[in-house]
Design an enzyme around this catalytic site. Sequence first.
Site, PDB file in Angstrom:
ATOM      1  N   ARG A 252       9.119   7.582  13.462  1.00  0.00           N
ATOM      2  CA  ARG A 252       8.281   6.472  13.253  1.00  0.00           C
ATOM      3  C   ARG A 252       8.233   5.369  14.298  1.00  0.00           C
ATOM      4  O   ARG A 252       9.396   4.602  14.249  1.00  0.00           O
ATOM      5  CB  ARG A 252       8.294   5.703  11.716  1.00  0.00           C
ATOM      6  CG  ARG A 252       7.677   4.540  11.556  1.00  0.00           C
ATOM      7  CD  ARG A 252       7.811   4.017  10.126  1.00  0.00           C
ATOM      8  NE  ARG A 252       9.104   3.861   9.690  1.00  0.00           N
ATOM      9  CZ  ARG A 252       9.800   2.750   9.674  1.00  0.00           C
ATOM     10  NH1 ARG A 252       9.690   1.711  10.646  1.00  0.00           N
ATOM     11  NH2 ARG A 252      11.012   2.762   9.234  1.00  0.00           N
ATOM     12  N   HIS A 256       7.603   0.080   9.252  1.00  0.00           N
ATOM     13  CA  HIS A 256       7.426   1.084   8.084  1.00  0.00           C
ATOM     14  C   HIS A 256       6.122   0.606   7.635  1.00  0.00           C
ATOM     15  O   HIS A 256       5.136   1.340   7.572  1.00  0.00           O
ATOM     16  CB  HIS A 256       8.401   0.589   7.091  1.00  0.00           C
ATOM     17  CG  HIS A 256       7.929   1.025   5.755  1.00  0.00           C
ATOM     18  ND1 HIS A 256       8.012   2.398   5.450  1.00  0.00           N
ATOM     19  CD2 HIS A 256       7.533   0.362   4.758  1.00  0.00           C
ATOM     20  CE1 HIS A 256       7.682   2.666   4.149  1.00  0.00           C
ATOM     21  NE2 HIS A 256       7.179   1.282   3.970  1.00  0.00           N
ATOM     22  N   TYR A 265      17.169  -3.464  11.558  1.00  0.00           N
ATOM     23  CA  TYR A 265      17.823  -2.309  11.212  1.00  0.00           C
ATOM     24  C   TYR A 265      17.992  -1.141  12.360  1.00  0.00           C
ATOM     25  O   TYR A 265      18.954  -0.471  12.170  1.00  0.00           O
ATOM     26  CB  TYR A 265      17.645  -1.705   9.876  1.00  0.00           C
ATOM     27  CG  TYR A 265      16.131  -1.379   9.790  1.00  0.00           C
ATOM     28  CD1 TYR A 265      15.754  -0.220  10.198  1.00  0.00           C
ATOM     29  CD2 TYR A 265      14.985  -2.316   9.269  1.00  0.00           C
ATOM     30  CE1 TYR A 265      14.345   0.202   9.911  1.00  0.00           C
ATOM     31  CE2 TYR A 265      13.897  -1.868   8.887  1.00  0.00           C
ATOM     32  CZ  TYR A 265      13.436  -0.522   9.495  1.00  0.00           C
ATOM     33  OH  TYR A 265      12.213  -0.117   9.402  1.00  0.00           O
TER      34      TYR A 265
HETATM   35  C1  LIG Z   1       8.778   5.251  -6.311  1.00  0.00           C
HETATM   36  C2  LIG Z   1       8.739   4.087  -5.342  1.00  0.00           C
HETATM   37  N1  LIG Z   1      10.163   3.538  -5.126  1.00  0.00           N
HETATM   38  C3  LIG Z   1      10.151   2.742  -4.223  1.00  0.00           C
HETATM   39  C4  LIG Z   1       9.090   2.300  -3.168  1.00  0.00           C
HETATM   40  C5  LIG Z   1       8.966   1.497  -2.170  1.00  0.00           C
HETATM   41  N2  LIG Z   1       8.899   2.289  -0.945  1.00  0.00           N
HETATM   42  C6  LIG Z   1       7.849   2.091  -0.307  1.00  0.00           C
HETATM   43  S1  LIG Z   1       7.761   3.238   1.120  1.00  0.00           S
HETATM   44  C7  LIG Z   1       9.430   3.572   0.763  1.00  0.00           C
HETATM   45  C8  LIG Z   1      10.123   4.321   1.785  1.00  0.00           C
HETATM   46  C9  LIG Z   1       9.825   5.646   1.992  1.00  0.00           C
HETATM   47  O1  LIG Z   1      10.412   6.596   3.084  1.00  0.00           O
HETATM   48  P1  LIG Z   1       9.732   8.070   3.385  1.00  0.00           P
HETATM   49  O2  LIG Z   1       9.383   8.795   2.293  1.00  0.00           O
HETATM   50  O3  LIG Z   1      10.984   8.525   4.461  1.00  0.00           O
HETATM   51  O4  LIG Z   1       8.214   7.732   4.157  1.00  0.00           O
HETATM   52  P2  LIG Z   1       7.719   6.716   5.191  1.00  0.00           P
HETATM   53  O5  LIG Z   1       7.451   5.636   4.811  1.00  0.00           O
HETATM   54  O6  LIG Z   1       8.910   6.551   6.301  1.00  0.00           O
HETATM   55  O7  LIG Z   1       6.618   7.463   5.951  1.00  0.00           O
HETATM   56  C10 LIG Z   1       9.996   2.881  -0.397  1.00  0.00           C
HETATM   57  C11 LIG Z   1      11.470   2.908  -0.545  1.00  0.00           C
HETATM   58  C12 LIG Z   1       7.848   2.910  -3.806  1.00  0.00           C
HETATM   59  N3  LIG Z   1       6.746   2.771  -3.140  1.00  0.00           N
HETATM   60  N4  LIG Z   1       7.733   3.964  -4.793  1.00  0.00           N
END
Ligand SMILES: Cc1ncc(C[n+]2csc(CCOP(=O)(O)OP(=O)(O)O)c2C)c(N)n1
Length: 349
Positions: A252, A256, A265
Site C-alpha cells: 500500500r 491506510h 509508523y
Molecule cells: C471488525 C473490524 N475491526 C477493526 C476495524 C478497524 N480497521 C479498519 S481497516 C483495518 C485494517 C485492515 O487491514 P487489512 O485487512 O490488511 O486491509 P488493508 O486496509 O491493509 O487493505 C482495521 C483494523 C474494522 N473496520 N473492522
Amino acid sequence: MPTALAPSPSPVPAPPAGDETPPAIRPEPAVRRAIYRDMVLTRAFDQAATALQRQGELALWAPSLGQEAAQVGSAHALGEEDWVFPSYREHGVLQSRGVDLKQLLPLFRGADNGGWDSEAHRVHLYTLVVGAQTLPAVGYAMGLALDGAAGAVVVYLGDGATSQGEVSEALVWAASCAAPVLFFVQNNGWAISTPTRTQARVALARRGEGFGVPGVAVDGNDADACWAATAAALGRIKAGQGPQLIEALTYRLGPHTTSDDPSRYRPAEEEASWMARDPIPRLRAGLEEDGQADADFFAEVDSAAAALAAESRRSCLGIEPPDLSTCFDWVYGTEHSLVAEERAGVAGR
Ligand SMILES: Cc1ncc(C[n+]2csc(CCOP(=O)(O)OP(=O)(O)O)c2C)c(N)n1
C-alpha cells in the site's frame, strides 16, 4: 510468570521472496492491454478521489495506490459468471468489472451506503467491517454450487483481515463444503500500523492449509502473474477441486485511509523501495518490450484517465445530500416491521 510473545522478527513486511508462482500462462495481448488500461484509469480515479477528500468533498478515502496489479490483474481472470465480494479498497476490481467508479463517491462522501447494482456486475457492495465479507462469500459460493451454477466466488481481503475469527470460520466452511470460492488475500504489508509479520508468523499463502484450503503466493505487483495465478485457481475451483487461496504480495503506497499518517509508523526507505516496483510502469515496460502496445495506445489510455478524473470531480461536486428516509429503503428485500417503525420515527421528527 507468563512470558510475553517474542517481538515480531521484523517490522518490515516481506517483499516477494522469489518463490512465488511464476506465470505459467500469460494473458493474451488484448487482455494485457485491457489490464493496463484499467490499472491506469483506477489510479487516475484514486488520485482524484484522494484530492477530493483533501479538499473536504469526501468524508474519507481508502487509496488503492500501488495495488492496481493485484486487483486488476486478478479481476481480469474472472469470467462473467463469477462473483466478487470486495472489502473496501478494491477500486481496481470494480473498474475491471465495469462498475462506474464514480458510484463510489457518494459512499465515501457519506451520501449513500454504496449504491451500485450488485447483480448487474456481479460485484457485491463494499464491506467496511474487516473480514465480514468472507462468510457471506462462502455462503454465496455454496448457493452457486447447490444451484449447479457455472460461476465461482472471489472474495478479496487484506492481510489484517486474515486475523479475524470470521475468516477462519469462512475457511472451515469453504473447505468442509468444497465451496467454489477463491480467497484473494492482498498482503499490502500493513493493517493500518500493524505490519503483516506481527500477525502472520508463517506466510499467508499457507494460512488455508490447516483448513484444507491450498494456497499459493504470487508477486502482487506483477499484473501478468496475478492474472495467471487467478486463472489457474479458478480453473481448479471450477473443475471441482474446492476452495483455493492466493496471497498477492504487494504494498500500500499511500496511507491506510486519508485519516492515517503512515510516516508515523513506516520507514520512508521502505516506501521508496516499493515505489521503485510500481506495477504500472512495470506492465507498460512489458507491453513495450513485447511490441504489444504503441504510443497511440498509451496516449489514448492517458486521455481516458484524465477524462475520468475530471468527470469524477464534477460528479462529486454534484452529489446532493440524501433524503434521510432513503437509508431505510434497501435494508431488507421485503418490508420489515422494525425498519418500518424506525422510518416512521424519522418521518415524525
Ligand atoms: C471488525 C473490524 N475491526 C477493526 C476495524 C478497524 N480497521 C479498519 S481497516 C483495518 C485494517 C485492515 O487491514 P487489512 O485487512 O490488511 O486491509 P488493508 O486496509 O491493509 O487493505 C482495521 C483494523 C474494522 N473496520 N473492522
